[in-house]
Structures are given as C-alpha cells and as structure tokens.
Design a protein around this motif. Structure first.
Motif, short mmCIF file in Angstrom:
data_model
loop_
_atom_site.label_atom_id
_atom_site.label_comp_id
_atom_site.label_asym_id
_atom_site.label_seq_id
_atom_site.Cartn_x
_atom_site.Cartn_y
_atom_site.Cartn_z
N ILE A 90 0.86 -1.19 0.00
CA ILE A 90 0.00 0.00 0.00
C ILE A 90 0.89 1.23 0.00
CG2 ILE A 90 -1.70 1.35 1.30
CD1 ILE A 90 -2.80 -1.25 2.42
N VAL A 91 0.64 2.13 -0.95
CA VAL A 91 1.36 3.39 -1.04
C VAL A 91 0.34 4.52 -1.03
CG1 VAL A 91 2.97 4.81 -2.37
CG2 VAL A 91 3.23 2.33 -2.34
N GLN A 92 0.49 5.48 -0.10
CA GLN A 92 -0.47 6.57 0.03
C GLN A 92 0.25 7.92 0.09
OE1 GLN A 92 -2.18 4.95 3.71
NE2 GLN A 92 -4.09 4.58 2.65
N HIS A 93 -0.29 8.87 -0.70
CA HIS A 93 0.25 10.23 -0.71
C HIS A 93 -0.89 11.22 -0.46
CE1 HIS A 93 4.21 9.07 -2.31
NE2 HIS A 93 3.54 8.19 -3.04
N TYR A 94 -0.58 12.26 0.24
CA TYR A 94 -1.48 13.36 0.59
C TYR A 94 -2.38 13.00 1.78
CZ TYR A 94 0.44 15.50 -3.56
OH TYR A 94 1.31 16.00 -4.49
N MET A 95 -3.68 13.15 1.72
CA MET A 95 -4.44 13.22 2.97
C MET A 95 -5.71 12.37 2.96
SD MET A 95 -5.53 16.68 5.03
CE MET A 95 -6.78 17.20 3.86
N ASN A 96 -5.97 11.74 4.10
CA ASN A 96 -7.23 11.05 4.37
C ASN A 96 -7.54 9.91 3.40
OD1 ASN A 96 -8.52 12.03 6.76
ND2 ASN A 96 -8.79 13.99 5.73
N ASN A 97 -6.54 9.27 2.89
CA ASN A 97 -6.77 8.08 2.07
C ASN A 97 -6.91 6.86 2.97
OD1 ASN A 97 -6.39 9.28 -0.66
ND2 ASN A 97 -4.36 9.74 0.15
N ARG A 98 -7.72 5.90 2.53
CA ARG A 98 -7.93 4.66 3.29
C ARG A 98 -7.71 3.48 2.35
NH1 ARG A 98 -7.86 8.07 6.47
NH2 ARG A 98 -9.31 8.62 8.13
N GLY B 46 -3.76 11.51 -3.53
CA GLY B 46 -4.83 12.50 -3.52
C GLY B 46 -5.45 12.61 -2.14
N PHE B 47 -6.77 12.89 -2.13
CA PHE B 47 -7.49 13.13 -0.90
C PHE B 47 -8.73 12.23 -0.82
CE2 PHE B 47 -5.31 16.99 -2.07
CZ PHE B 47 -4.70 17.39 -0.89
N LEU B 48 -8.92 11.63 0.34
CA LEU B 48 -10.15 10.91 0.65
C LEU B 48 -10.46 9.79 -0.34
CD1 LEU B 48 -12.21 14.03 1.70
CD2 LEU B 48 -11.56 12.17 3.23
N ASN B 49 -9.45 9.13 -0.85
CA ASN B 49 -9.67 7.95 -1.67
C ASN B 49 -9.85 6.73 -0.77
OD1 ASN B 49 -9.21 9.12 -4.41
ND2 ASN B 49 -7.20 9.56 -3.57
N ARG B 50 -10.62 5.74 -1.26
CA ARG B 50 -10.87 4.51 -0.53
C ARG B 50 -10.57 3.32 -1.45
NH1 ARG B 50 -10.93 8.03 2.52
NH2 ARG B 50 -12.49 8.61 4.08
N ALA B 51 -9.82 2.36 -0.93
CA ALA B 51 -9.47 1.20 -1.75
C ALA B 51 -9.40 -0.05 -0.87
CB ALA B 51 -8.14 1.41 -2.46
N SER B 52 -9.84 -1.17 -1.45
CA SER B 52 -9.83 -2.43 -0.70
C SER B 52 -9.62 -3.59 -1.66
CB SER B 52 -11.15 -2.61 0.05
OG SER B 52 -11.20 -3.86 0.68
N THR B 53 -8.80 -4.55 -1.28
CA THR B 53 -8.68 -5.80 -2.04
C THR B 53 -8.85 -6.97 -1.07
OG1 THR B 53 -6.30 -6.04 -1.74
CG2 THR B 53 -7.06 -4.71 -3.62
#
Length: 548
Positions: A261-269, A288-295
C-alpha cells in the motif's frame, strides 16, 4: 592548632562537595568472572548493577543529572552497556539466560528505555536523542534482534519478540510517533520508519516463518496496521506520505503472498486482506485526498490485484476468491469515481477497469467460470458500466465510454467463448448486451451521439453475430436471436429518431437494416432457416448500393 583547624575545614569542604553531587552506585556480583564498570560524572546519578552467574559483563557511563541505570544479569555470558548524557534519563536492563547483549545510548531529557531478555543470544540496541522518548523491548527464546533509534520528542516504541531469529528495527524522527511490533514467529523481519508527528504503526506477526513487514511514514497522524498470521514467505509493505492516511494489511496463512500500500497526501484509506493462497500479489497506490481502496484475495494461486487512484474521493474494491491466476487492475484518475470488481471461484479470469474523469461507476462480477475477460474504460463524467460473467468459460466483455451520462450493461450467463463489446461516445447513450448460453457468438453495440438506445439478446446462440451501430441522436435498435446457429443481424443507423427491430429464430438467417436520415422505422422477423433480409431506409436524396 592552625594546622588542625585547616585540616577540619578541608575535610568539611570535601564532604560537602561530595554530598552536593550525590552520585550513587552499587555493584553486587555473585559467581565467577563477572565484570562491572561504572563511570559517573555530574549530580544525583544513580547506577545499580546486579550480576549472578559467570562471565557477565556490565558497563555504565553517566554524565549529567539525575540519570538512572539498573542492570540485572543472571546466568552466563550476558553483556550490557548503558551510556547516559543529560538529565533524568532512565534505563532498565534485565537479562536472564545465555549470551544476551543489550546496548543503550541516551542523550537528552528524561528518555526511558526498558530491555528484558530471557533466553539465549538475543540482541537489543536502543539509541535515544531528545526529550521524553520511550522504548520497551522484550525478548524471549533465542537469536532475536531488535534495534531502536529515536530522535525528537515523546516518541514511543514497543517491541516484543519470541521464538527465534526475528529481527525488528524502528527509526523515529519527530514527535509523538508510536510503533508497536509483536513477533511470535521465526526468521521474520519487521521494519518501521517514522518521520513527522503522531504517526502510528502496528505490526503483529503471529507464528509466521520467513515473513517480512515494512512501514514507512512521513507526515502527520498516519496510521498503519499489519497482521501476519502463520504462513511462510509472506511480505507486507506500507508507505504513507501526508496526513491522516490509513492502511491495513492482513495476511493469514498462505505462502509467498505480497501486499503493498502506497499513500500520498491526505485522508486516504486502504485495506488488503490475503487468506491462504500462494504467490498472490496485491498493490494499492493512492495519490490524492479521501480515496478509498480495498482488495481481498482468498485461496488460489498467482492472483493479482492492482488499484491505482490519482485524484480525490475515488472508491475501488477488488475481491478474488479461490481462483487461479486471476488478475484485476483498476485505474482511477479524477474525482468521485467508483469501481467494484469480484472474481469468485473464477480461474484465469482477467478484469481491467480504467476511469478518468468525474463520478464514473464501474461494476464487474465473474463467478464460477474459467478464463473470462472483462474490460471497462471510462473517460468523462457520470458514466456507468456493468459487466456480469457467471458460470461460463472464455467469455469476453468490453465496455468503452467517452462522454457523459452513458450507460452500458453486459450480461454473460453460461456460454463458452462469447464476446460482447459496447462502445459509447457523447451523451446519455444506453446499451445492453445479454448473452445467455451458447458459444462463439459475438455482439457489438457502437453509439456516437446523444440518447441512443441499443439492445442485443442472444439466447443459446452458437457462432452468431449481432451488431448495432448508431451515429446520431435518439435512435433505437433492438436485436433478438433465440435458439439458433450461425445467425447474422446488423443494424446501421445514421441520423435521428430512427427505430430498427430484428428478431431471429432458427439457423443461418441473415438480416441487415440500414437507416439514413430521420424518423424511420424498420422491423425484420425471421423464423426458420437460411432466410435473408435487407432493409435500407433514407430521406429524400439518399442513395444506397443495390448489392446483397
């Protein structure tokens, strides 16, 4: 008398100076060939060394004020070295076993380190530079290794190791960062690197072997949780840059699984879960901001799931269960896109979803089949695409949308080797393809314009073709092929408000409807075998070829 008075004054002065510094050291040794060295410079430093056994070695170096060191060594060959510079630093080292080693280096104000080693040949190294940092290391069994580096204010690290050959490394730079590592497996690695403020990382390894977990956090209040239970050669990797990002990885049993999992910026899940399985790979990248991802991958072999999100408020989910060599890839660029992919009991299924724009929606389901392929490409805004492939084999479905408010639906139920393609451009088009049973049949709908409508139904068709092409606005095309072999139906519409209907029962039927201009209606019904129909409609001034 003067000499006696001088002597008394000198003694009192020396005593008062010694009392003012009040350094305190005790060494208790019981056994054979134990060694203790204590150096204290400053005021009110405190050192206590207790050794019981043989060949134990302890060294304490204190320079400053109110520092405290406590070393307890039991049994044989243990080594402890504590260095303290500053004020109110606290170190506890407890060693019980054989040939354990502990090193503590503290510089600053009221840093706290506690090391407990119970076993054989465990290694712990703590370096603290700053204020109010805390490190707790507990090691059981043998050949475990832990290293902690803290630089800043009030960082907290907790490491617990049992079993053998585990390695834990924690680096914290900043303030109020927290790391918790629990390793109860064997020959596993855990690494945490934190820079910033109030980041949190939790790694729990329960009875795995040859597994690894790595967390890199840079920013403010990022949260990472990795859980590895049993299994072998599994790896988990989290990178977070920014604020309030959250990542969770669960790996339960299985072998050679990898999750990133790689996350940049804010409020990603982001959340990844892998249960059983072999050599599965899951990757989530959020920018980005406020993205949601699940596998979620359960069982199977070589399953791959990739999710890439670049933008804001995007949602993506991929589920693969008990399949073999499945692959799912989702790309989202823009804002508020939604993509859902499921492959359940599917073998060799491939799903690829690409969304670029605003508020596009894609949903793909593949169940119980073998070798099915689904592709959705969306470029624009407010477009929707659905693909369902259930209990078939080697079916192919493709939906491509460019524009706004287009809707494309493909249902493939059963069947073998069927292909369905929908291509939509401009605004508000609707296309539906239903292929139920049969095999080796093709269905194509192409729409370029506004508010066109196209339906294709193929029931138990083998080797048949249905094709609708609409170039214009408000056109309607319907093709129904029921229970036959080698049927061909084509509708070509250019203009506005045209309607074409084709229905075929039987084998080897051929129908072609062409409409140019506006407001035409054409219908073909073929019930039987080897029928041929050609309909061409145009407004004044339109010319057609007279060939078949």
């Amino acid at each position: 008398m003067k000499k006696l008075l001088f002597l008394i004054v000198a003694v009192v002065f020396a005593a008062s100076s010694a009392f003012a510094q009040v350094n305190y050291s005790t060494v208790d040794q019981l056994g054979l060939d134990n060694t203790a060295n204590v150096i204290q410079v400053g005021w009110y430093n405190n050192s206590d060394v207790d050794q019981m056994g043989m060949w134990n070695d302890a060294a304490v170096d204190q320079d400053g004020y109110f520092n405290m060191s406590d070393i307890n060594q039991w049994m044989m060959g243990n080594s402890a070295m504590v260095t303290q510079f500053g004020v109110l630093n606290v170190s506890y080292v407890d060693q019980m076993g054989l040939f354990n080693a502990a090193y503590v280096d503290q510089m600053g104000l009221h840093n706290i380190s506690r090391i407990l080693q119970m076993g054989m040949m465990n290694f712990a190294d703590v370096s603290q530079y700053g204020w109010f940092n805390m490190s707790y290391i507990t090691q059981y069994d043998f050949l475990n290794s832990a290293a902690v580096m803290q630089m800043g204010l009030a960082n907290l690290s907790v490491i617990t190791q049992a079993n053998h050959n585990n390695v834990a490394m924690v680096d914290q730079f900043g303030m109020f960062n927290q790391s918790d590592i629990v390793q109860f497996g064997a020959i596993s690695n855990a690494t945490v690197w934190q820079m910033g403020e109030s980041n949190y990382s939790n790694i729990l390894q329960m009875l795995p072997i040859f597994s690894s977990a790595t967390v890199l956090q840079d920013g403010y209040r990022n949260n990472s949780d990795i859980y590895q239970r049993r299994g072998a050669y599994n790896s988990a990797y989290v990178t977070q840059h920014g604020m309030y990002n959250m990542a969770r990885i669960n790996q339960i049993r299985g072998e050679l699984n990898s999750a990133t999992i790689v996350q940049h910026y804010m409020n990603n899940r982001a959340r990844e879960r892998q249960v059983d399985g072999y050599a599965n790979l899951a990757l989530i990248h959020q920018n980005g901001f406020l993205n949601r991802a699940s596998t979620y991958q359960r069982g199977g072999e070589y399953n791959n799931a990739y999710i890439y999100q670049d933008g804001d408020f995007n949602w993506a989910r991929a589920v693969q269960m008990a399949g073999d060599n499945n692959m799912s890839t989702t790309h989202q660029f823009g804002v508020r896109n939604r993509a859902f992919v499921e492959q359940i009991n599917e073998s060799d299924g491939v799903v690829d979803v690409t969304q670029e724009g605003y508020r596009n929606f894609a949903d793909v389901t593949q169940r119980g089949g073998d070798g099915d392929m689904a592709t959705i490409d969306q470029f624009g805004t407010d477009q929707m695409a659905y693909i369902s492939q259930i209990d078939g084999a080697n079916n192919v479905a493709t939906v491509t949308q460019q524009g706004h408010f287009n809707l494309g639906i493909v249902d493939q139920i059963g069947g073998d080797g069927n292909e369905a393609t929908i291509s939509q451009a401009k605004v508000g088009n609707f296309a539906f393809v239903g292929q139920f049973g049969g095999g080796d049949s093709d269905a194509f709908i192409t729409q370029d314009g506004w508010l066109n409508r196209g339906w294709v139904f193929q029931f138990d068709q083998t080797g048949s073709l249905a094709e609708i092409t609409q170039d214009g606005d408000y056109n309607v095309g319907v093709i129904g092929q029921m229970g036959g072999v080698n049927n061909i139906a084509r509708i070509l519409q250019t203009g506005e408000n045209n309607t074409a209907l084709t229905y075929q029962w039987g084998d080897n039927n051929d129908s072609f409807v062409e409409q140019i201009g506006n407001d035409h209606f054409g219908q073909v019904i073929q019930d039987g075998n080897d029928n041929f129909a050609k309909t061409q409609q145009g407004n004044v001034g339109t010319s057609f070829s007279t060939g078949p």
